[in-house]
Design a protein around this motif. Structure first.
Motif: not given
Length: 44
Positions: A33-40, A29-31, A15-17
């Motif tokens: 990432y937040l969705i994936i972290v929330g689901i997990t 990317i932030v959206a 994501a940084g690259v």
């Protein structure tokens, strides 16, 4: 099952690259990432 904790640094690096190459991708990317972290987080 894949250990998601080990994947997070790799995702952060990619994501940084991508953000450095195309700053407009930051919102997506932030959206994602937040969705994936929330689901997990809910599945634990």
């Amino acid at each position: 099952m894949i250990n998601l904790v080990a994947i997070q640094p790799l995702v952060a690096l990619i994501a940084g690259v991508l953000i450095l190459i195309m700053p407009r991708l930051l919102n997506y990317i932030v959206a994602i990432y937040l969705i994936i972290v929330g689901i997990t987080g809910l599945l634990r």
